[in-house]
Design a protein around this motif. Structure first.
Motif, PDB file in Angstrom:
ATOM      1  N   HIS A  37       0.714  -1.081  -0.077  1.00 30.25           N
ATOM      2  CA  HIS A  37       0.062  -0.176  -0.012  1.00 30.25           C
ATOM      3  C   HIS A  37       0.650   1.230  -0.334  1.00 30.25           C
ATOM      4  O   HIS A  37       0.188   2.143  -0.741  1.00 30.25           O
ATOM      5  N   MET A  38       1.580   1.031   0.712  1.00 30.09           N
ATOM      6  CA  MET A  38       2.722   2.175   0.763  1.00 30.09           C
ATOM      7  C   MET A  38       3.066   2.655  -0.589  1.00 30.09           C
ATOM      8  O   MET A  38       3.759   4.303  -0.352  1.00 30.09           O
ATOM      9  N   ARG A  39       3.590   2.394  -1.406  1.00 26.27           N
ATOM     10  CA  ARG A  39       3.967   2.465  -2.341  1.00 26.27           C
ATOM     11  C   ARG A  39       3.462   3.241  -3.048  1.00 26.27           C
ATOM     12  O   ARG A  39       3.864   4.152  -4.444  1.00 26.27           O
ATOM     13  N   LYS A  40       1.967   3.267  -3.141  1.00 31.21           N
ATOM     14  CA  LYS A  40       0.801   4.125  -3.661  1.00 31.21           C
ATOM     15  C   LYS A  40       1.872   5.720  -3.308  1.00 31.21           C
ATOM     16  O   LYS A  40       1.738   6.531  -4.183  1.00 31.21           O
ATOM     17  N   HIS A  41       1.815   5.411  -1.863  1.00 30.66           N
ATOM     18  CA  HIS A  41       2.331   7.606  -1.309  1.00 30.66           C
ATOM     19  C   HIS A  41       3.630   7.596  -1.952  1.00 30.66           C
ATOM     20  O   HIS A  41       3.643   9.393  -2.232  1.00 30.66           O
ATOM     21  N   THR A  42       4.727   6.642  -1.892  1.00 25.42           N
ATOM     22  CA  THR A  42       5.754   6.952  -2.349  1.00 25.42           C
ATOM     23  C   THR A  42       5.758   6.599  -4.133  1.00 25.42           C
ATOM     24  O   THR A  42       7.688   7.549  -3.738  1.00 25.42           O
ATOM     25  N   GLY A  43       5.458   6.133  -4.303  1.00 25.29           N
ATOM     26  CA  GLY A  43       6.017   6.021  -6.472  1.00 25.29           C
ATOM     27  C   GLY A  43       6.881   4.997  -5.908  1.00 25.29           C
ATOM     28  O   GLY A  43       7.544   5.048  -7.288  1.00 25.29           O
ATOM     29  N   GLU A  44       7.722   4.319  -4.693  1.00 30.86           N
ATOM     30  CA  GLU A  44       8.096   3.112  -5.579  1.00 30.86           C
ATOM     31  C   GLU A  44       7.958   1.905  -6.153  1.00 30.86           C
ATOM     32  O   GLU A  44       6.571   1.832  -6.251  1.00 30.86           O
ATOM     33  N   LYS A  45       8.638   1.651  -7.347  1.00 32.15           N
ATOM     34  CA  LYS A  45       8.348   0.872  -8.386  1.00 32.15           C
ATOM     35  C   LYS A  45       9.364  -0.307  -8.328  1.00 32.15           C
ATOM     36  O   LYS A  45      10.252  -0.029  -9.255  1.00 32.15           O
ATOM     37  N   PRO A  46       9.969  -1.159  -7.157  1.00 36.29           N
ATOM     38  CA  PRO A  46      10.294  -1.976  -6.527  1.00 36.29           C
ATOM     39  C   PRO A  46      11.044  -2.889  -8.346  1.00 36.29           C
ATOM     40  O   PRO A  46      11.957  -3.430  -8.185  1.00 36.29           O
ATOM     41  N   TYR A  47       9.192  -3.374  -9.083  1.00 40.45           N
ATOM     42  CA  TYR A  47       9.932  -4.325  -9.870  1.00 40.45           C
ATOM     43  C   TYR A  47       9.802  -4.136 -11.497  1.00 40.45           C
ATOM     44  O   TYR A  47       8.638  -3.195 -11.692  1.00 40.45           O
ATOM     45  N   LYS A  48      10.902  -3.745 -12.197  1.00 40.97           N
ATOM     46  CA  LYS A  48      11.189  -3.639 -13.257  1.00 40.97           C
ATOM     47  C   LYS A  48      11.167  -4.482 -14.238  1.00 40.97           C
ATOM     48  O   LYS A  48      11.864  -5.650 -13.939  1.00 40.97           O
ATOM     49  N   CYS A  49      11.264  -4.287 -15.843  1.00 40.03           N
ATOM     50  CA  CYS A  49      11.241  -5.057 -17.206  1.00 40.03           C
ATOM     51  C   CYS A  49      12.104  -5.513 -17.352  1.00 40.03           C
ATOM     52  O   CYS A  49      12.731  -4.783 -17.624  1.00 40.03           O
ATOM     53  N   GLU A  50      12.363  -6.805 -17.932  1.00 41.68           N
ATOM     54  CA  GLU A  50      14.065  -6.920 -18.246  1.00 41.68           C
ATOM     55  C   GLU A  50      14.268  -6.597 -19.446  1.00 41.68           C
ATOM     56  O   GLU A  50      15.234  -6.354 -20.569  1.00 41.68           O
TER      57      GLU A  50
END
Length: 98
Positions: A37-50
């Motif tokens: 949930h907190m990623r919605k507020h922080t903008g963190e997107k840890p999963y990246k397409c290769e």
């Protein structure tokens, strides 16, 4: 996360909710749910397409996205043999068969 769990000034629906968001009304019992949930507020997107610049907040979304690059379509309709890359698309298709 620690603040969301211990802050006494955040409103909680009841005391059983361990994690309460500091930015909105979201609350949960599970720390992993709060992290997502907190990623919605922080903008963190840890999963990246290769394969491209796409990134997202959840590993399941990345898996579905990467199927666009690989062509993987694991869901097969038993009635017409059409294939689908996501369970969502597959379920929508099944409704067309009535």
């Amino acid at each position: 996360m620690y603040h969301c769990k211990t802050c006494s000034t955040l409103s909680r629906p009841n005391i059983s909710y361990k994690y309460t968001c500091y930015a909105c009304d979201y609350h949960t019992l599970m720390s992993e749910d709060m992290k997502k949930h907190m990623r919605k507020h922080t903008g963190e997107k840890p999963y990246k397409c290769e394969y491209c610049a796409y990134s997202c907040t959840q590993s399941s979304a990345l898996k579905i996205h990467e199927r666009k690059h690989t062509g993987d379509k694991p869901y097969i309709c038993q009635q017409c043999r059409d294939t689908f890359s996501s369970l969502y698309l597959f379920r929508n298709h099944l409704q067309s068969h009535g």
